[in-house]
Design an enzyme around this catalytic site. Structure first.
Site, mmCIF file in Angstrom:
data_model
loop_
_atom_site.group_PDB
_atom_site.id
_atom_site.type_symbol
_atom_site.label_atom_id
_atom_site.label_comp_id
_atom_site.label_asym_id
_atom_site.label_seq_id
_atom_site.Cartn_x
_atom_site.Cartn_y
_atom_site.Cartn_z
ATOM 1 N N ASP A 25 -10.060 -10.676 -6.374
ATOM 2 C CA ASP A 25 -9.778 -11.007 -7.769
ATOM 3 C C ASP A 25 -9.450 -9.759 -8.576
ATOM 4 O O ASP A 25 -9.044 -9.848 -9.733
ATOM 5 C CB ASP A 25 -10.938 -11.795 -8.405
ATOM 6 C CG ASP A 25 -12.266 -11.054 -8.362
ATOM 7 O OD1 ASP A 25 -12.322 -9.939 -7.817
ATOM 8 O OD2 ASP A 25 -13.266 -11.608 -8.878
ATOM 9 N N SER A 26 -9.572 -8.586 -7.951
ATOM 10 C CA SER A 26 -9.098 -7.345 -8.572
ATOM 11 C C SER A 26 -7.591 -7.386 -8.775
ATOM 12 O O SER A 26 -7.025 -6.521 -9.457
ATOM 13 C CB SER A 26 -9.487 -6.138 -7.726
ATOM 14 O OG SER A 26 -9.135 -6.336 -6.370
ATOM 15 N N ASP A 64 -10.995 -14.201 -2.587
ATOM 16 C CA ASP A 64 -12.076 -14.237 -3.569
ATOM 17 C C ASP A 64 -12.076 -15.517 -4.390
ATOM 18 O O ASP A 64 -11.008 -15.973 -4.848
ATOM 19 C CB ASP A 64 -11.932 -13.075 -4.555
ATOM 20 C CG ASP A 64 -12.674 -11.833 -4.114
ATOM 21 O OD1 ASP A 64 -13.489 -11.916 -3.175
ATOM 22 O OD2 ASP A 64 -12.441 -10.768 -4.720
ATOM 23 N N LYS A 93 -14.712 -15.523 -0.295
ATOM 24 C CA LYS A 93 -15.760 -14.554 -0.632
ATOM 25 C C LYS A 93 -16.266 -14.844 -2.037
ATOM 26 O O LYS A 93 -15.473 -15.126 -2.938
ATOM 27 C CB LYS A 93 -15.252 -13.112 -0.550
ATOM 28 C CG LYS A 93 -16.336 -12.069 -0.884
ATOM 29 C CD LYS A 93 -15.889 -10.665 -0.560
ATOM 30 C CE LYS A 93 -14.924 -10.111 -1.576
ATOM 31 N NZ LYS A 93 -15.544 -9.925 -2.921
ATOM 32 N N GLU A 95 -19.530 -13.624 -5.001
ATOM 33 C CA GLU A 95 -20.533 -12.628 -5.357
ATOM 34 C C GLU A 95 -21.898 -13.268 -5.583
ATOM 35 O O GLU A 95 -21.986 -14.420 -6.008
ATOM 36 C CB GLU A 95 -20.098 -11.891 -6.631
ATOM 37 C CG GLU A 95 -18.801 -11.126 -6.486
ATOM 38 C CD GLU A 95 -18.385 -10.440 -7.789
ATOM 39 O OE1 GLU A 95 -19.194 -10.426 -8.746
ATOM 40 O OE2 GLU A 95 -17.256 -9.929 -7.847
ATOM 41 N N GLU A 162 -20.954 -3.413 -2.102
ATOM 42 C CA GLU A 162 -20.175 -2.580 -3.023
ATOM 43 C C GLU A 162 -21.050 -1.599 -3.783
ATOM 44 O O GLU A 162 -22.010 -1.978 -4.447
ATOM 45 C CB GLU A 162 -19.397 -3.447 -4.018
ATOM 46 C CG GLU A 162 -18.541 -2.604 -4.961
ATOM 47 C CD GLU A 162 -17.485 -3.385 -5.717
ATOM 48 O OE1 GLU A 162 -16.777 -2.774 -6.547
ATOM 49 O OE2 GLU A 162 -17.368 -4.603 -5.488
#
Length: 260
Positions: A25-26, A64, A93, A95, A162
């Site tokens: 998502d970056s 993501d 993925k 978080e 991370e």
């Protein structure tokens, strides 16, 4: 593992033998110019995932789940995970540590592989704490270790770590029986991930300490564009080699007809 968002660079990553491509998502920051990952939508993630999926031939493709696509309810998490799989991802993925264990189990139960993500979590940690290394105290380290164990029990096939202190990352790697992928978490992880634009020196807005630059393409690209602009202004481009010609006899007929 490389984070990639578009067909062109993803195809080169795949050709280079990169094991895993991550559609992060970056992309919101690197490709769309957002200040952070929060504004990224499911539609945007599906678009980037589709582009990368068309490029890869051998690499595993993980995508993501963006902010608020899985936190509100398990139903949302399953539905949105399915959208990324339909767009071409092999796995998703998300978080979060133990708080996300139930959600992860539910996604895995419907047959969708999940990669976990702990440590610095751009969707949440960045909002509350900013850009800080995680696992620097005994208590925070224990929480990360416990989170990793719970994610493994929930069914993740791998965990991204991370910006975790390298000592804690090594302990996690030695504790769980699944691969851990480091991003700014030291050499003792089972694998590493970098954003391809960081690796190639194409993204200058943020320069994280952990991102090793193997090239400085941004400077080369700007120089090339300046050369192009100069060639156009001086008439050196396009040259005869870059142009197409009309048959001389046909050109003569044309000039006669238009009176030129």
């Amino acid at each position: 593992m490389i984070t990639s968002y578009d067909y062109t660079l993803a195809s080169l990553c795949d050709k280079a033998g990169i094991d895993v491509l991550l559609v992060g998502d970056s992309a919101g920051m690197v490709m769309l110019g957002y200040e952070n990952t929060i504004p990224v939508t499911m539609d945007q993630m599906c678009m980037f995932t589709e582009a990368v999926s068309r490029a890869r031939k051998d690499s595993l493709l993980v995508s993501d789940l963006p902010f608020m696509s899985y936190q509100a309810s398990i139903e949302d998490a399953i539905n949105n995970s399915g959208k990324l799989i339909k767009a071409g991802a092999d796995a998703v993925k998300l978080e979060g540590g133990s708080i996300m264990a139930e959600t992860i189990s539910a996604i895995v139960d419907v047959g969708i592989p999940v990669m976990g993500h702990i440590g610095l979590q751009p969707q949440t940690t960045m909002l509350s704490e900013g850009y800080k290394v995680q696992g620097k105290t005994k208590d925070s380290a224990m929480k990360l270790i416990e989170d990793a164990k719970e994610l493994e029990d929930a069914g993740v096939f791998s965990i991204a770590l991370e910006m975790i202190s390298h000592e804690v990352a090594q302990i996690i790697s030695e504790t769980v029986n699944i691969p851990v992928i480091g991003i700014g978490s030291g050499v003792n992880c089972d694998g590493q991930v970098l954003v391809v634009q960081d690796l190639l020196g194409m993204y200058d807005k943020i320069k994280p300490k952990f991102a090793k630059r193997y090239m400085n393409l941004s400077e080369d690209i700007v120089n090339s564009l300046e050369d192009y602009r100069r060639d156009v202004q001086t008439g050196q481009f396009p040259s005869k080699e870059n142009s197409f010609s009309m048959n001389e006899e046909e050109l003569k007929k044309l000039r006669e007809q238009i009176g030129s």
